[in-house]
Design a protein around this motif. Sequence first.
Motif, PDB file in Angstrom:
ATOM      1  N   UNK A 110      54.374  52.557 110.558  1.00 55.38           N
ATOM      2  CA  UNK A 110      52.942  52.805 110.721  1.00 55.38           C
ATOM      3  C   UNK A 110      52.100  51.888 109.847  1.00 55.38           C
ATOM      4  N   UNK A 111      52.722  51.253 108.856  1.00 51.34           N
ATOM      5  CA  UNK A 111      51.972  50.464 107.876  1.00 51.34           C
ATOM      6  C   UNK A 111      51.106  49.384 108.527  1.00 51.34           C
ATOM      7  N   UNK A 112      51.643  48.491 109.378  1.00 54.21           N
ATOM      8  CA  UNK A 112      50.770  47.473 109.989  1.00 54.21           C
ATOM      9  C   UNK A 112      49.734  48.069 110.930  1.00 54.21           C
ATOM     10  N   UNK A 113      50.064  49.200 111.566  1.00 57.50           N
ATOM     11  CA  UNK A 113      49.120  49.830 112.492  1.00 57.50           C
ATOM     12  C   UNK A 113      47.940  50.425 111.736  1.00 57.50           C
ATOM     13  N   UNK A 114      48.204  51.023 110.577  1.00 55.13           N
ATOM     14  CA  UNK A 114      47.123  51.562 109.749  1.00 55.13           C
ATOM     15  C   UNK A 114      46.145  50.461 109.336  1.00 55.13           C
ATOM     16  N   UNK A 115      46.674  49.269 109.089  1.00 55.47           N
ATOM     17  CA  UNK A 115      45.818  48.142 108.717  1.00 55.47           C
ATOM     18  C   UNK A 115      45.025  47.647 109.929  1.00 55.47           C
TER      19      UNK A 115
ATOM     20  N   UNK B 153      62.121  57.523 113.307  1.00 62.33           N
ATOM     21  CA  UNK B 153      60.823  56.925 112.987  1.00 62.33           C
ATOM     22  C   UNK B 153      60.626  55.604 113.720  1.00 62.33           C
ATOM     23  N   UNK B 154      61.730  54.919 114.025  1.00 66.67           N
ATOM     24  CA  UNK B 154      61.638  53.659 114.748  1.00 66.67           C
ATOM     25  C   UNK B 154      61.560  53.820 116.254  1.00 66.67           C
ATOM     26  N   UNK B 155      61.891  55.004 116.748  1.00 67.55           N
ATOM     27  CA  UNK B 155      61.852  55.241 118.196  1.00 67.55           C
ATOM     28  C   UNK B 155      60.729  56.195 118.586  1.00 67.55           C
ATOM     29  N   UNK B 156      60.596  57.292 117.860  1.00 64.07           N
ATOM     30  CA  UNK B 156      59.574  58.287 118.187  1.00 64.07           C
ATOM     31  C   UNK B 156      58.177  57.768 117.863  1.00 64.07           C
ATOM     32  N   UNK B 157      58.042  57.094 116.702  1.00 62.79           N
ATOM     33  CA  UNK B 157      56.718  56.617 116.290  1.00 62.79           C
ATOM     34  C   UNK B 157      56.105  55.649 117.301  1.00 62.79           C
ATOM     35  N   UNK B 158      56.830  54.619 117.773  1.00 63.77           N
ATOM     36  CA  UNK B 158      56.219  53.742 118.783  1.00 63.77           C
ATOM     37  C   UNK B 158      55.828  54.480 120.060  1.00 63.77           C
ATOM     38  N   UNK B 159      56.626  55.472 120.459  1.00 70.95           N
ATOM     39  CA  UNK B 159      56.258  56.257 121.642  1.00 70.95           C
ATOM     40  C   UNK B 159      54.979  57.044 121.406  1.00 70.95           C
ATOM     41  N   UNK B 160      54.874  57.650 120.240  1.00 70.67           N
ATOM     42  CA  UNK B 160      53.668  58.426 119.920  1.00 70.67           C
ATOM     43  C   UNK B 160      52.440  57.529 119.783  1.00 70.67           C
TER      44      UNK B 160
END
Length: 409
Positions: free
Chosen positions: A41-46, A159-166
Amino acid sequence: MSNSMSRAVTGRPAVVWPHIFAGFCASLISIGLARFAYTPLLPVLIQAHWFSASDVVYLGAANLAGYLVGALLGRPLAARVSNVTTLRAMKVLVTLAFLACAFPVSTNWFFVWRLLSGVAGGAIMVLVAATVLPHVPGDRKGLASGAVFLGLGLGIAASGTVVPLLLRFGLRETWIGLAALSAILTAASWYGWPRQTAPVAQQAATTPSSASNAPINILYVQYALMAAGLVPAMVFLVDFVARGLGAGASLGSLFWILYGVGAIFGPPLYGVCADRLGARSALRLLLSAQAITVAALAGASNHLLIGALTVIIGSFPPGIVPLVLARVRETVPGSAARQNVIWSRATTVFAASQALSGYAYSAIYNGSGGNHRLLFVMGAVATALAVLVDICIPLLLRKQANAGSVNTP
């Protein structure tokens, strides 16, 4: 279920497996997701302008600081309200932290909730093994600890699979989705904990004062260096691929999946090495391999090579937990109470080193203009030092002992 796993609980399947599942869910929620889901999520938060690049890095380190607080408070809190009550409360706290992070009210708000999620992770790490393993047959404790801490690896993979889907639904919805997943796992494992656990205060009181002897002190130093060594890749890997190499957040998330693949295999693989080679020899071998791998990452630019290195590096954070536990049992055999106290202290040392390293690396990252490779070199050096400490300090102690015996009239 495999035959070996079936034999591990022969005669007690209805009793032991719910305990292991509860511990597995605790490590999955509090560290596997609460800590590692933040990395992709770090780059997305930025990019979403929730926070600046420097703020996002320091907010990530807040979880590491909270982990130290939780490691210090876990046993005293459990002594007041019981291990099980504390473990349940910490899982609820993680769920609330996920939900709160969906609303970036301010940097301070976000910092507090990231800190609290770290507190929960530290407390759970101190208590979960001492709560579950006493109810597991003695010859299967290693297997059970691997199953419990497999939650760390699966959390990284998730976190590497669910997070991109969410993230397809939005950044806020991602945090809410993680809160929902945490709530489901908390509810599913709520009644899986043992009904009775040994009182923490009694365990501490019966621990001999000789717990901090030379081999244990060496292990504390090693574990602190391991913590310092794993932080750069754990925190900065996705950002290195996404922004450092200019590959974008999507490819960065793919590399985090590879990190998660390694994390899944870490606990069982490191456990097998401990069984076959002995915990001390396995530590030396695996730490050496990890130092070489992280050093190679610091100089790599080819995506395929970085992917292969990432799988190896991903095995390290969850793999060293059952390995160090095995080393504690190897160093202090036959005393569960003493082992629990040493493990609690080791977790605190690890958490302190990780928190200090997190903020130090963050400062170096900002001061160097975002130089990821410098951080990876520093991580490799710290890991290599963990090997040298275990080799050199015993040699020095033996030389001193020999010199003393020669000078004795």
